[in-house]
Design an enzyme around this catalytic site. Structure first.
Site, PDB file in Angstrom:
ATOM      1  N   GLY A  42     -31.279   1.209   3.963  1.00 42.03           N
ATOM      2  CA  GLY A  42     -32.058   0.318   3.099  1.00 42.03           C
ATOM      3  C   GLY A  42     -31.236  -0.117   1.900  1.00 42.03           C
ATOM      4  O   GLY A  42     -30.412   0.632   1.390  1.00 42.03           O
ATOM      5  N   GLU A  93     -33.518  -1.095  -3.049  1.00 44.12           N
ATOM      6  CA  GLU A  93     -33.751  -0.394  -4.310  1.00 44.12           C
ATOM      7  C   GLU A  93     -32.488   0.156  -4.962  1.00 44.12           C
ATOM      8  O   GLU A  93     -32.457   0.399  -6.161  1.00 44.12           O
ATOM      9  CB  GLU A  93     -34.770   0.731  -4.074  1.00 44.12           C
TER      10      GLU A  93
END
Ligand SMILES: Cc1cc2nc3c(=O)[nH]c(=O)nc-3n(C[C@H](O)[C@H](O)[C@H](O)COP(=O)(O)OP(=O)(O)OC[C@H]3O[C@@H](n4cnc5c(N)ncnc54)[C@H](O)[C@@H]3O)c2cc1C
Ligand code: SF4
Lengths: 340, 742
Positions: free
Chosen positions: B703, B706
């Site tokens: 991912g 963030e």
């Protein structure tokens, strides 16, 4: 927003008449129950928040042909009250001869707001104290006289250390008024009982025990023009604004400086402070301390100290005593390097 | 011309295909929840509690009700038993807090919704809300840490799933370590403030309810709302094709949705709610303030011997929310003796919730500031300190990292930044009146995934369709899901239609925890591979070995459609059923029994601090990140850059001010809640470091949504120290403390 009557002003003379029928009505929140509408960037905000509840709104933008121009002469500068902030800020002669005025406008708000907002409205913008702007806070003497002041023992990082009272410590948030203060501007005012001209320094009232009364304008009085006298200090002038972010923020501390040097000696100097005081603030003792002296680190520091004598910090705004002084020193020394 | 926003792909990176939804967004044809025009809609305006603790004695609704156009006013006194309880998310439920909407006269936090005014127009509803008079019985509320009435609890006693990471004998090792530091940090409450407000529109068609609400978890919203309303999930459809920023704030079921649904049922017409910016501070969640105490002990040459991280986090009275970033902060560096603890502190506040890198943003400010302080104590270059303590195994359980490319990130970012020219002496670099400081920090974020499904169709005209109820929160999920299908089916990306954000589509997990691309693209790839197999392609590579469209035509088929259910490594057996209930939990990071999965990065920052007045500015920031396969360098660049910019704001600007007496938020608008403006963001450089990780998932995706914000604030604080010699340990890093000490 409460429903209101909307009028468009037909002329400078007739505009105040919109207030006639309301003359007898009691003052709501220290203001007439009617309000002029210029750019609306203060008024409409506060109406949506239910902080201001005028029964009647008189749109003065139709008066722009009369009060929307800029005239520059040997005697000084005359700015119509309906001139847009951006128009004055971008005016080449203002930038060249009155840099402190142009800078105080350019460093204010955002491009969008400056394109809407007028100079007259700018002077009359209201404090950003959060307790004032949110009606769910019950204690705010400015909004609701006698209710107390939530900021005194609440959050007061933004609040004033000069000119505040036990009843209100709100900061005058604007920038432009400081520049006008430094240049001894006067205001032309039209009103129900005729016209008058007042020094800018007498427009705003310190909070004292009546923080809800912010200006010396009578209900229905309309600011029509601002006059700035020419002087040997206007070119060597600047506006220094200190804030957390680079743009689009009210001042934590600011200084408007106008300086007249004779060689290295200060002949005249004007220091006005923003972000730290309850009203646009002239530091006259500090100015006096510099006359006849050279402008250097030592004299500037001494003057800055003098400017903050009597400051009364609260829990979160004590840093403004130091920051304000440093702002003054920096601004003075920077002004000294400008071309006269 | 080089387009910095669309960098050329390096190894293991996909093309910078333009965003699938770009044209719709810039032309305004993308309809957000509040843009949808429902016929004969009525308007709702929320009334928020002006006190943080106490109870409502009575309402005076007369003046409000008398306004022409007011239809009804819902309060706890008249809503009845309409709403059933759903669980808070730490108990496995969808709710952002466990307070029943309009459930009683009790006030648990400032800004709690206490009434809903319904009117024919928004203006009348808002005006009426201002005219409601509320008589409160006020109790003295607890605002935050150390306020009277604050209750400290060890997180492990409140959340059975939490286990404080520990290894070795910290106390003994720390006692004898030749070089050590013992420091405390704090971070403030922050609010997401997405541009799009927390809008909700509800309309009933018989017993069928359609909800238009920006959501990061449409299946969670659907199922939670059905439970609240006592109806079947099949009676609820949630539509959320575009989300105007979420950052965690739109992931949970908030109190407002059920209220709007009930209002619409009562009025017999659709109801639209757009809470104000101010109300957004309490309608949804926020990042709670945290405190940290970190002790580091090292050998003289810089090897970590002892690490202790104690975290303290504010939460609400009813809900034990905590981010517990010690799970990550204890596992970043090799160290034989580690201890940690997380304490939650209960106050009369709204329940916090996820906000971009919820755990890592505050905990890495502390850890990475402390590493810098240790480097100073060791008189060592901070990059070298990290290199010396770099590890391919996490220290708590000695589990291997599936991949870890931290030091190449440091090396590439340092090179681009020009770090070698740094004079380590604080206050030694200057440009006229401005002090210059350079600082750096590690970024890291757990690689997590959740069960996901997708339905993919291929048509003989050479087009394809991807259907999955994921959420376009700006992450580019439409685009990368379309790219995945295009590649695997051998059709042009422009020929792939992607449908998302609708519970009529097969479920996708919550778009949080940076899991979407890895989870959804894995499901899409699996469905595509099933289509390939059906059409006689037995290849296992990314691109098909046969012309699938030609085969389809040859066989005279109208279409081939495949539905796939994809399960990540470590997912619980019932994960797929949980996904259909909107409750599939992300798994991965440091939570796996056999390995640890993280993405890494390094950030270098230049700050300028005015020598006299001490304003802090960040003219330059360079970040290098390695996050497995990059699906699209354009959307990835935007995610990294957005994270770094937010990191600047998180370090210097953002703070939700809390009135200590009233326990209420004060600066609830965007003029007073500062975020960076363009002038604050000068030069942001993103470097994508190629990394291949074949373990995390078949496509090798970690991912990236963030990680960009993690470590930025520490890098800035470290740079300020370098510029000024002053160590700021409390966010936001502000002029107040610098100018006083200068
Ligand atoms: C987000 C934000 C940021 C801002 N930042 C800054 C900043 O950094 N610095 C700064 O200086 N300002 C700032 N402002 C304030 C802004 O400059 C003022 O709102 C604006 O100048 C007001 O002008 P206006 O014409 O819109 O006034 P209006 O809103 O139309 O009027 C304001 C008040 O003045 C009265 N009024 C207007 N004109 C006249 C007149 N000619 N005679 C008598 N009464 C009159 C109105 O009745 C009303 O009460 C900011 C505002 C916002 C919303
Ligand atoms: S400082 Fe003034 S404006 Fe602010 S709460 Fe107190 S009285 Fe009201």
């Amino acid at each position: 927003m409460r429903p209101f009557l909307y009028d468009r002003a037909a002329s400078t003379e007739s505009a105040p008449r919109a207030f006639d029928g309301l003359k007898e009505a009691s003052l709501i929140q220290g203001r007439a129950p009617a309000e002029y509408l210029a750019g609306g960037t203060t008024l409409l905000d506060l109406m949506k928040l239910d902080v201001m509840q005028p029964a009647r709104v008189v749109d003065i933008t139709p008066l722009e042909p009369q009060h929307g121009s800029i005239a520059i002469s040997d005697a000084g500068l005359r700015l119509g009250a309906l001139v847009k902030m951006s128009t004055a800020a971008d005016h080449p002669a203002v930038i060249k001869t009155y840099p402190v005025l142009a800078q105080s406008l350019t460093l204010a708000a955002s491009a969008q707001l400056r394109n809407m907002a007028t100079l007259g409205g700018n002077l009359l913008q209201r404090t950003r104290c959060n307790y004032f702007r949110d009606t769910s806070w019950s204690a705010c003497n400015k909004r609701n006289p006698g209710s107390g002041c939530a900021a005194l023992d609440g959050l007061n990082r933004q609040h004033a250390i000069l000119g505040a009272s036990q009843d209100c410590i709100a900061t005058y948030p604007g920038d432009f008024a400081q520049a006008l203060m430094a240049l001894d501007a006067t205001l032309d005012i039209a009103g129900p009982s005729g016209s008058r001209t007042i020094p800018i320094a007498t427009l705003h009232k310190p909070p004292g025990s009546t923080p809800h009364i912010e200006t010396t304008l009578a209900p229905g009085e309309l600011i029509t023009a601002l006059s700035i006298p020419a002087g040997p200090w206007t070119r060597r002038s600047l506006y220094l604004k200190i804030r957390d972010r680079q743009s689009y923020e009210f001042a934590l501390a600011s200084a408007a400086i106008a300086l007249h040097l004779d060689g290295d000696t200060v002949k005249d100097v004007r220091i006005a402070l923003g972000g730290v005081a309850s009203v646009p603030w002239r530091a006259r003792d500090a100015e006096a301390s510099l006359i006849g002296k050279p402008l250097n680190e030592a004299t500037a520091t001494a003057a800055a100290r003098m400017a903050f004598v009597g400051s009364a910090p609260r829990t979160h705004n004590a840093y403004k005593v130091t920051l304000g002084q440093k702002t003054v020193v920096r601004a003075l020394l920077q002004a000294a390097t400008l071309e006269g | 011309m080089v387009d910095a926003a669309a960098p050329a792909p390096k190894a293991n990176m996909g093309d910078p295909v333009p965003r699938y939804d770009a044209r719709a967004k810039v032309t305004g044809s993308a309809l957000y929840a509040s843009d949808v025009a429902l016929p004969d809609v009525a308007y709702a305006f929320l009334l928020s509690s002006a006190i943080a603790k106490g109870r409502i004695k009575s309402f005076d609704l007369r003046e409000a009700r008398a306004l022409p156009g007011v239809l009804d006013i819902l309060t706890h006194e008249n809503i009845g038993e309409a709403i059933r309880k759903v669980k808070f998310f730490t108990e496995g439920g969808p709710a952002s807090n466990s307070i029943l909407p309009l459930g009683s006269a009790e006030i648990a936090y400032g800004g709690q919704t206490i009434a809903v005014v319904l009117a024919n127009t928004y203006e009348v509803a808002r005006d009426a809300a201002h005219r409601v008079k509320v008589d409160y019985e006020v109790d003295r509320p607890t605002a935050t840490f150390e306020s009277p009435g604050a209750v400290d609890q060890e997180l492990a006693t409140q959340n059975k799933k939490h286990d404080d990471p520990k290894v070795g004998d910290f106390a003994a090792a720390y006692a004898t370590a030749p070089v050590k530091i013992d420091v405390a940090y704090s971070t403030p409450a922050q609010h997401h403030n997405p541009i799009e407000l927390f809008a909700t529109q509800c309309g009933w068609n018989g017993s069928q309810l359609t909800v238009h609400e920006p959501s990061q978890n449409v299946y969670g919203l659907k199922n939670g709302l059905a439970t609240q309303l006592g109806i079947e999930p099949s009676q609820v459809r949630v539509v959320s094709p575009f989300i105007g920023g979420a950052f965690g704030s739109k992931g949970a079921l908030t109190q407002r949705t059920a209220l709007v649904a009930i209002a619409a049922r009562k009025l017999g017409r659709p109801v639209k709610l757009v809470p104000t910016r101010e109300q957004g501070f309490t309608v949804a969640t926020y990042r709670a303030e945290t405190k940290h105490r970190i002790k580091l002990g090292a050998t003289r040459d810089g090897k970590l011997q002892a690490l202790s991280h104690d975290g303290f986090e504010v939460t609400s009275r009813p809900d034990p929310y905590a981010v517990a970033g010690t799970d990550a902060s204890t596992r970043m560096y090799a160290c034989p003796n580690i201890t940690s603890n997380v304490t939650i502190v209960r106050a009369d506040r709204s329940t916090p919730g996820f906000m971009r890198a919820p755990a890592e943003t505050p905990y890495f400010f502390a850890l990475e500031s402390a590493m810098d302080e240790l480097a100073v104590a060791l008189a060592m270059d901070p990059v070298e300190l990290r290199r010396l303590n770099d590890t391919m195994k996490e220290p708590i359980k000695s589990l291997p990292y599936t991949s870890r490319t931290l030091m190449p990130c440091f090396d590439q970012a340092s090179e681009a930044f020009g770090w070698s020219k740094r004079n380590p002496q604080p206050g030694s670099m200057r440009d006229g009146d401005w002090l210059i400081g350079w600082g750096c920090a590690t970024s890291a974020y757990p690689t997590q995934m959740a069960p996901a499904t997708a339905r993919v169709s291929l048509f003989p005209d050479g087009t394809a369709r991807v259907e999955a109820a994921s959420h376009e929160i700006g992450n580019g999920i439409y685009t990368v899901a379309g790219q995945t299908a295009a590649e695997r089916l051998g059709v042009p990306v422009g020929k792939v239609q992607v449908l998302m954000g609708d519970t009529d589509l097969p479920p996708a997990p919550v778009s949080g925890g940076s899991i979407s691309t890895a989870s959804v693209c894995s499901a899409v790839a699996q469905a595509c591979d099933a289509i390939r197999a059906k059409l006689g392609d037995n290849g296992t590579g990314a691109v098909p070995t046969v012309d699938l469209v030609a085969t389809l035509k040859e066989r005279g088929l109208g279409s081939v459609q495949e539905y796939a259910e994809w399960m990540p490594h470590g997912a619980a057996k019932g994960g797929m059923q949980m996904l259909y209930k909107g409750a599939a939990q992300p798994i991965g990071g440091a939570k796996l029994p056999d390995r640890i999965q993280f993405a890494f990065g390094a950030q270098f920052v230049e700050v300028r601090v005015h020598a006299r007045t001490r304003e802090i500015r960040v003219p330059r920031i360079v970040g290098a990140f390695a996050s497995g396969r990059i699906m699209n360098t354009r959307t990835a660049h935007s995610q990294y850059m957005g994270g770094m910019i937010w990191g600047i704001g998180s370090a210097l600007h953002e703070k939700t001010e809390i009135d200590a007496n009233a326990a209420r938020y004060v600066n609830t608008n965007l003029a007073d809640y500062l975020v960076p403006v363009n002038a604050d963001v000068v030069d942001v450089q993103v470097i994508m470091v190629p990394e291949e990780d074949t373990l995390v998932n078949p496509l090798g995706i970690k991912g990236i949504g963030e990680i960009g914000i993690v470590g930025t604030s520490a890098a800035i604080a470290n740079a300020i120290y370098h510029a000024t010699g002053q160590r700021l340990r409390d966010l936001p890093l502000r002029i107040d403390s610098l100018v006083e000490a200068a």
